[in-house]
Design an enzyme around this catalytic site. Sequence first.
Site: not given
Ligand code: 5GP
Ligand code: MG
Ligand code: MG
Length: 179
Positions: A155, A106, A168, A134, A48, A102-103, A162
């Site tokens: 989302f 969440d 992407r 977020k 990402g 990091e992208d 992606d």
């Molecule tokens: P976390 O562990 O913080 O819940 O998850 C982070 C990962 O979930 C990110 O690195 C990404 O891969 C995915 N993710 C969370 N929200 C989104 C979103 O809105 N769009 C996309 N494409 N991926 C997300």
């Molecule tokens: Mg990521």
């Molecule tokens: Mg993903």
Amino acid sequence: MSIVKIKDKSFKTSIPEAEILKKVQVVADRLNKDYEGKTPVFLAVLNGAFIFAADLMRMITVPSEISFVKYASYEGTFSTGSMKTLMGLNQDLAGRHVVIVEDIVDSGFTMAHMIEDLKKMNPASVEVCSLLVKPGNLKVDLDINYAVMKIPNDFIVGYGLDYDQEGRNLRDIYTIVEE
Ligand code: 5GP
Ligand code: MG
Ligand code: MG
């Protein structure tokens, strides 16, 4: 505003590339100040963060290194479900100033887990630089010192992120259109 369709979902433009780049520059300026004289190691998380990392790194003016890492899930015989393991790190991080690129953060579980893994390698410091956060979904106590943009819980895709591995390559960031 433009609409793109990816598989079964529709997405609308949310943050145009030009605005993303302006905000990445603001964070790059802060990093350049904070890491003066420190030669940081940037660790970009695939897949990402690849676009974000490419833009960010070209705005970094202090001496620095970049490596790309990936979390591979494997299904084990663990009762707790899947485990994730850090791949691609072939560098000694002891005594180094690490910046995770990091992208999106969440729930924050992925970043919390990664910071824990990295701290075992005795780095001098570990900070998180995330394109998107977020805050409404954050479920762990996590300091994200370098957040480029804060967004609602919808989302999103594009600029490296992606939907089911597609999208992407989109230049802008798009939000899902709920039907
Ligand atoms: P976390 O562990 O913080 O819940 O998850 C982070 C990962 O979930 C990110 O690195 C990404 O891969 C995915 N993710 C969370 N929200 C989104 C979103 O809105 N769009 C996309 N494409 N991926 C997300
Ligand atoms: Mg990521
Ligand atoms: Mg993903």
